[in-house]
Design a protein around this motif. Structure first.
Motif, PDB file in Angstrom:
ATOM      1  N   THR A   1      -3.733 -14.720   2.599  1.00 23.87           N
ATOM      2  CA  THR A   1      -2.999 -14.875   1.347  1.00 23.87           C
ATOM      3  C   THR A   1      -3.401 -16.157   0.628  1.00 23.87           C
ATOM      4  OG1 THR A   1      -1.159 -16.144   2.291  1.00 23.87           O
ATOM      5  CG2 THR A   1      -1.042 -13.726   2.455  1.00 23.87           C
TER       6      THR A   1
ATOM      7  N   ARG B   1       2.571 -10.303   9.177  1.00 23.03           N
ATOM      8  CA  ARG B   1       3.097  -9.489   8.086  1.00 23.03           C
ATOM      9  C   ARG B   1       4.453  -8.922   8.485  1.00 23.03           C
ATOM     10  NH1 ARG B   1       0.001  -9.761   3.247  1.00 23.03           N
ATOM     11  NH2 ARG B   1      -2.067 -10.441   3.928  1.00 23.03           N
TER      12      ARG B   1
ATOM     13  N   LYS C   1      -3.771  -7.403  -7.606  1.00 23.05           N
ATOM     14  CA  LYS C   1      -2.620  -6.730  -6.999  1.00 23.05           C
ATOM     15  C   LYS C   1      -2.755  -5.216  -6.943  1.00 23.05           C
ATOM     16  CE  LYS C   1       0.897 -10.275  -7.405  1.00 23.05           C
ATOM     17  NZ  LYS C   1       2.277 -10.610  -7.832  1.00 23.05           N
TER      18      LYS C   1
ATOM     19  N   PHE D   1      -4.678  -4.426  -3.729  1.00 21.37           N
ATOM     20  CA  PHE D   1      -3.974  -4.645  -2.466  1.00 21.37           C
ATOM     21  C   PHE D   1      -2.681  -3.851  -2.353  1.00 21.37           C
ATOM     22  CE2 PHE D   1      -6.444  -8.700  -2.678  1.00 21.37           C
ATOM     23  CZ  PHE D   1      -7.181  -8.504  -1.520  1.00 21.37           C
ATOM     24  N   MET D   2      -2.045  -3.559  -3.493  1.00 19.86           N
ATOM     25  CA  MET D   2      -0.745  -2.891  -3.456  1.00 19.86           C
ATOM     26  C   MET D   2      -0.675  -1.780  -4.496  1.00 19.86           C
ATOM     27  SD  MET D   2       1.711  -6.244  -2.969  1.00 19.86           S
ATOM     28  CE  MET D   2       0.858  -7.161  -4.263  1.00 19.86           C
TER      29      MET D   2
ATOM     30  N   GLN E   1       0.598   1.002  -4.349  1.00 21.11           N
ATOM     31  CA  GLN E   1       1.885   1.691  -4.317  1.00 21.11           C
ATOM     32  C   GLN E   1       2.892   1.096  -5.295  1.00 21.11           C
ATOM     33  OE1 GLN E   1       0.621  -0.203  -1.954  1.00 21.11           O
ATOM     34  NE2 GLN E   1       2.155  -1.643  -1.205  1.00 21.11           N
ATOM     35  N   ARG E   2       2.611  -0.097  -5.768  1.00 20.00           N
ATOM     36  CA  ARG E   2       3.503  -0.695  -6.766  1.00 20.00           C
ATOM     37  C   ARG E   2       3.239  -0.147  -8.171  1.00 20.00           C
ATOM     38  NH1 ARG E   2       4.509  -7.145  -5.720  1.00 20.00           N
ATOM     39  NH2 ARG E   2       5.352  -6.988  -3.601  1.00 20.00           N
TER      40      ARG E   2
ATOM     41  N   ARG F   1      -7.137   1.264  -7.149  1.00 20.69           N
ATOM     42  CA  ARG F   1      -7.920   0.174  -6.560  1.00 20.69           C
ATOM     43  C   ARG F   1      -9.231  -0.034  -7.330  1.00 20.69           C
ATOM     44  NH1 ARG F   1      -6.252   2.773  -1.420  1.00 20.69           N
ATOM     45  NH2 ARG F   1      -4.670   1.418  -0.452  1.00 20.69           N
TER      46      ARG F   1
END
Length: 211
Positions: free
Chosen positions: A10, A33, A108, A111-112, A114-115, A127
């Motif tokens: 991070t 995590r 972001k 990496f995420m 799903q958001r 992605r």
């Protein structure tokens, strides 16, 4: 003694690198995590985000964009702020705003995903789009670095630690860091820095060029 709360991989690594540059004694807690959402850490930082820096007097600082200039100002002998002029302070604040608020944020979706979408079948497309958005940002940084060893003027600053972290993530791009020759050179040089190597070791991480 200061204590840094971090998670490997991070942006908290940027604060760790700066603490190594400064040379002041500190402890580091590299959480797994999910541990960052446990009651213990939430009592320190209710957002569950890293980094968090616990100061000697018990105060807790959060957000790398704020912690980094705080450290630069608190340890002036390390020479990690740009210069003491109003324009110099502006230049550092402006650059950190770009790195933390624009470039980092653009990662972001990678990496995420799903958001951003609920259909897992679309995750790969999200992605991929992240790096479409990132490409001009990275090209601008590549031009800015040029042949310099630093991202801000002719001296090392806390912004260099943050940029290094972002450049670790660029290998996820379809062509990796190769299209950005100046950034590739800059990142390779950063990984030769003994302070960076100490931070990576304590975080349980390897240089991106290793192996």
């Amino acid at each position: 003694m200061m204590k840094l709360f971090s998670m490997a991989g991070t942006c908290a690594l940027s604060v760790h690198v700066v603490l190594e540059w400064i040379g002041a004694p500190f402890e580091v807690d590299v959480m797994e995590r999910g541990e960052n959402h446990g009651a213990g850490y939430l009592a320190i930082n209710s957002s569950g985000q890293v980094p968090a820096l616990l100061l000697d007097d018990g105060q807790v600082l959060t957000e790398a964009a704020a912690i980094l200039p705080f450290l630069a100002d608190s340890f002036p002998a390390a020479g990690l702020a740009s210069d003491a002029t109003p324009l110099g302070r502006y230049a550092l604040a402006q650059l950190l705003s770009v790195l933390t608020g624009e470039v980092h944020v653009a990662f972001k979706p990678f990496f995420m995903p799903q958001r951003f979408v609920t259909d897992a079948a679309q995750f790969d497309a999200v992605r991929a789009q992240a790096f479409v958005v990132l490409a001009p940002m990275l090209a601008e940084l590549d031009a800015r670095i040029g042949t310099s060893d630093f991202v801000l003027g002719n001296r090392r600053s806390v912004a260099d630690a943050y940029l290094y972290v972002l450049l670790r993530w660029v290998d996820n791009a379809p062509d990796g860091i190769a299209p950005y020759r100046n950034l590739a050179r800059y990142r390779a040089a950063a990984e030769e820095d003994p302070a960076v190597q100490r931070a990576l070791l304590r975080q349980g991480m390897a240089p991106v060029g290793a192996g």
